[in-house]
Scaffold this motif. Structure first.
Motif, PDB file in Angstrom:
ATOM      1  N   GLY A  76       0.806  -1.201   0.000  1.00 31.68           N
ATOM      2  CA  GLY A  76       0.000   0.000   0.000  1.00 31.68           C
ATOM      3  C   GLY A  76       0.842   1.255   0.000  1.00 31.68           C
ATOM      4  N   SER A  77       0.173   2.398  -0.110  1.00 27.92           N
ATOM      5  CA  SER A  77       0.883   3.668  -0.191  1.00 27.92           C
ATOM      6  C   SER A  77       1.635   3.988   1.086  1.00 27.92           C
ATOM      7  CB  SER A  77      -0.125   4.792  -0.494  1.00 27.92           C
ATOM      8  OG  SER A  77      -1.139   4.832   0.508  1.00 27.92           O
ATOM      9  N   GLU A  78       1.231   3.383   2.213  1.00 34.67           N
ATOM     10  CA  GLU A  78       1.903   3.672   3.474  1.00 34.67           C
ATOM     11  C   GLU A  78       3.094   2.759   3.721  1.00 34.67           C
ATOM     12  OE1 GLU A  78      -0.777   0.273   4.120  1.00 34.67           O
ATOM     13  OE2 GLU A  78      -0.970   2.247   3.162  1.00 34.67           O
ATOM     14  N   LYS A 104      -3.044   7.738  -4.298  1.00 32.50           N
ATOM     15  CA  LYS A 104      -1.645   7.388  -4.094  1.00 32.50           C
ATOM     16  C   LYS A 104      -1.385   5.976  -4.629  1.00 32.50           C
ATOM     17  CE  LYS A 104      -0.875  10.265  -0.003  1.00 32.50           C
ATOM     18  NZ  LYS A 104      -0.489  10.290   1.424  1.00 32.50           N
ATOM     19  N   TYR A 105      -0.139   5.776  -5.064  1.00 30.99           N
ATOM     20  CA  TYR A 105       0.209   4.480  -5.651  1.00 30.99           C
ATOM     21  C   TYR A 105       0.005   3.360  -4.633  1.00 30.99           C
ATOM     22  CZ  TYR A 105       2.892   0.608  -7.503  1.00 30.99           C
ATOM     23  OH  TYR A 105       3.270  -0.634  -7.936  1.00 30.99           O
ATOM     24  N   ASN A 106      -0.582   2.289  -5.111  1.00 33.93           N
ATOM     25  CA  ASN A 106      -0.806   1.108  -4.289  1.00 33.93           C
ATOM     26  C   ASN A 106      -0.391  -0.107  -5.111  1.00 33.93           C
ATOM     27  OD1 ASN A 106      -1.960  -1.149  -2.935  1.00 33.93           O
ATOM     28  ND2 ASN A 106      -3.443   0.184  -1.938  1.00 33.93           N
ATOM     29  N   TYR A 157      -0.822  -3.123  -4.709  1.00 31.35           N
ATOM     30  CA  TYR A 157      -1.826  -4.173  -4.834  1.00 31.35           C
ATOM     31  C   TYR A 157      -2.736  -3.944  -6.040  1.00 31.35           C
ATOM     32  CZ  TYR A 157      -0.512  -5.695  -0.145  1.00 31.35           C
ATOM     33  OH  TYR A 157       0.184  -6.158   0.932  1.00 31.35           O
ATOM     34  N   PHE A 214      -7.127  -4.383   1.040  1.00 34.03           N
ATOM     35  CA  PHE A 214      -5.824  -3.809   0.716  1.00 34.03           C
ATOM     36  C   PHE A 214      -5.883  -2.328   0.354  1.00 34.03           C
ATOM     37  CE2 PHE A 214      -5.720  -8.356  -0.290  1.00 34.03           C
ATOM     38  CZ  PHE A 214      -4.683  -8.757   0.536  1.00 34.03           C
ATOM     39  N   LYS A 215      -7.025  -1.692   0.585  1.00 34.15           N
ATOM     40  CA  LYS A 215      -7.178  -0.243   0.428  1.00 34.15           C
ATOM     41  C   LYS A 215      -6.907   0.248  -0.990  1.00 34.15           C
ATOM     42  CE  LYS A 215      -7.847  -0.334   4.851  1.00 34.15           C
ATOM     43  NZ  LYS A 215      -9.248  -0.347   5.343  1.00 34.15           N
ATOM     44  N   VAL A 216      -7.161  -0.605  -1.980  1.00 37.54           N
ATOM     45  CA  VAL A 216      -7.050  -0.161  -3.366  1.00 37.54           C
ATOM     46  C   VAL A 216      -8.201   0.795  -3.674  1.00 37.54           C
ATOM     47  CG1 VAL A 216      -7.170  -0.919  -5.778  1.00 37.54           C
ATOM     48  CG2 VAL A 216      -5.836  -2.229  -4.119  1.00 37.54           C
ATOM     49  N   GLU A 217      -7.890   1.894  -4.343  1.00 40.60           N
ATOM     50  CA  GLU A 217      -8.900   2.883  -4.687  1.00 40.60           C
ATOM     51  C   GLU A 217      -9.169   2.857  -6.190  1.00 40.60           C
ATOM     52  OE1 GLU A 217      -8.360   6.790  -2.977  1.00 40.60           O
ATOM     53  OE2 GLU A 217      -6.869   5.989  -1.593  1.00 40.60           O
ATOM     54  N   TRP A 267      -4.936   3.207  -9.550  1.00 32.91           N
ATOM     55  CA  TRP A 267      -3.989   4.117  -8.907  1.00 32.91           C
ATOM     56  C   TRP A 267      -3.615   5.312  -9.782  1.00 32.91           C
ATOM     57  CZ3 TRP A 267       0.882   5.060 -10.851  1.00 32.91           C
ATOM     58  CH2 TRP A 267       1.365   4.169 -11.803  1.00 32.91           C
TER      59      TRP A 267
END
Length: 437
Positions: free
Chosen positions: A43-45, A239-241, A243, A315-318, A402
């Motif tokens: 993830g982005s974090e 933000k880039y992810n 996943y 996995f918080k993909v947007e 992303w």
């Protein structure tokens, strides 16, 4: 129309009741996408992991210790101090990608070679042959530390002896090489600078002793990196992810496997006579083929939506554009359904068709960038992959997740997928109609 709806409904019910197929086409891609996504940064974090580097510290001089301290302080490295034998053994066994040896006397020898360029000391670096990229990065960071420490040592008052040694050597060689006179002028000026700093530090020390205070530490003087980078990750959307890309790749791969199962299912129906009994019913071959295509596309669409639902929840993909996502998912689903019909149209037996189709699918998935991003391919391979439908599908899913592009950003991938679907479907329909005659 009633017959078409009944055929589609029948295929959907049979697929949903097949627990093995659901596990293979839905659970497996989610697991593999989670694995590959973690490799590609998560993830982005997520934070970049440090590089493990072995350090063999044989030089106990001030310069040698400062080089080691600089490496240990670098945020990109995780330094492990080892003996020379242990370092070699760990690199050979693949437990360390790189090990650096700072040999005895390295600091003094490097200082002597800084201006003269002769008798350069060797700094052994052991590395795993499979980690050449890591080697290049470590050598760059090592160069930074050695140059900074060595230049500071030479330019400080303690480096006066080194400069005197260089001047003596230059005076002896000036007659043979007049260009050395220019370097001699520079070193003479540097010697004066060192003498002035030494006198100033002596005055500060004397004043500090008179006042009963400890002498202030001298500020190091030397060459440092003349810049710092300001890293900014830019994209037009979330933000880039990592996943997001892995779910696109694994989703495309396993949905194509579902298309293979669809085509093989038709071949099995032919073998058992179910296909002939179906065509004996009051429905046309065109209706039967459309029923298979629509049900296959609906299943593929449902699987892709379910996979990305897991990606979003776990996995918080947007998804930057819902319309764009649905568009690329629908066009890819239609292409998959047409691909399945193509397999059934040209397959001789279920076993042979499955083997050939699986091989072709794996090639398409690999070239499409599902396993590793396509930008790591050579330039000519990147151009060649534009002829593969999976490349457009994966690029389309990347664009609407992303990268945050809207529907207008995926019109080309959608059009290409629909084009492949039309070509595959037309060829399959022609072959089915020819075989029926």
């Amino acid at each position: 129309m009633t017959a078409l709806i009944a055929l589609v409904r029948k295929d959907l019910i049979l697929y949903i009741n097949d627990k093995r197929a659901l596990m293979l086409h839905l659970l497996m891609p989610v697991i593999l996408a989670a694995f590959f996504g973690s490799l590609f940064g998560g993830g982005s974090e997520a934070k970049t992991s440090k590089i493990d580097v072995g350090l063999v510290q044989l030089d106990q001089s001030d310069s040698g210790k400062k080089i080691a301290a600089g490496l240990k302080a670098d945020s990109a490295l995780n330094i492990v101090e080892l003996s020379a034998d242990d370092a070699k053994a760990r690199v050979r066994a693949g437990k360390l990608p790189v090990a650096v040896v700072i040999p005895d006397g390295f600091g003094e020898q490097a200082a002597d070679a800084l201006f003269g360029g002769q008798n350069k000391p060797q700094l052994p670096v052991y590395y795993d042959p499979s980690q050449s990229t890591v080697l290049a990065m470590v050598k760059g960071l090592l160069t930074q530390q050695v140059m900074q420490v060595t230049s500071a040592a030479v330019m400080s008052p303690k480096g006066s002896k080194t400069i005197e040694k260089q001047l003596d050597a230059l005076r002896a060689s000036t007659a043979n090489n007049p260009d050395n006179a220019q370097l001699g002028d520079f070193l003479t000026s540097l010697k004066k600078f060192q003498d002035q700093r030494a006198a100033a530090e002596a005055e500060k020390e004397a004043a500090a002793k008179a006042g009963g205070k400890p002498a202030p530490a001298a500020e190091p003087v030397g060459m440092t990196m003349p810049y710092t980078t300001q890293d900014q990750a830019l994209s037009s959307g979330p933000k880039y992810n990592g996943y997001a890309h892995s779910f696109a790749g694994m989703g495309v791969q396993f949905i194509l496997f579902m298309g293979i199962d669809m085509g093989v299912g038709i071949l099995l129906a032919r073998r058992t006579g179910v296909w002939n009994r179906l065509l004996a019913a009051p429905v046309s071959l065109t209706t039967v083929l459309w029923g298979r295509a629509i049900s296959g596309a609906l299943i593929a669409m449902g699987l892709m939506c379910a996979m990305f639902a897991c990606a979003m929840l776990i996995f918080k993909v947007e998804i930057g554009s819902l319309g764009g996502f649905l568009g690329i998912a629908a066009s890819f689903s239609l292409m998959t359904a047409a691909f399945g019909l193509l397999i059934a149209a040209f397959g001789k037996t279920p076993e042979a068709a499955r083997g050939i189709a699986t091989f072709a699918t794996l090639i398409m998935v690999m070239l499409g960038g599902a396993w590793v991003p396509s930008f790591v391919f050579p330039e000519w391979v990147q151009q060649a992959t534009l002829l593969v439908p999976t490349r457009w599908a994966i690029d389309g899913f990347d664009a609407v997740t992303w990268r945050g592009l809207g529907l207008d950003g995926v019109l080309m991938p959608i059009a290409v997928q629909l084009g492949f679907a039309a070509v595959f479907g037309a060829i399959a329909g022609w072959r089915f109609l020819r075989d029926q005659k």
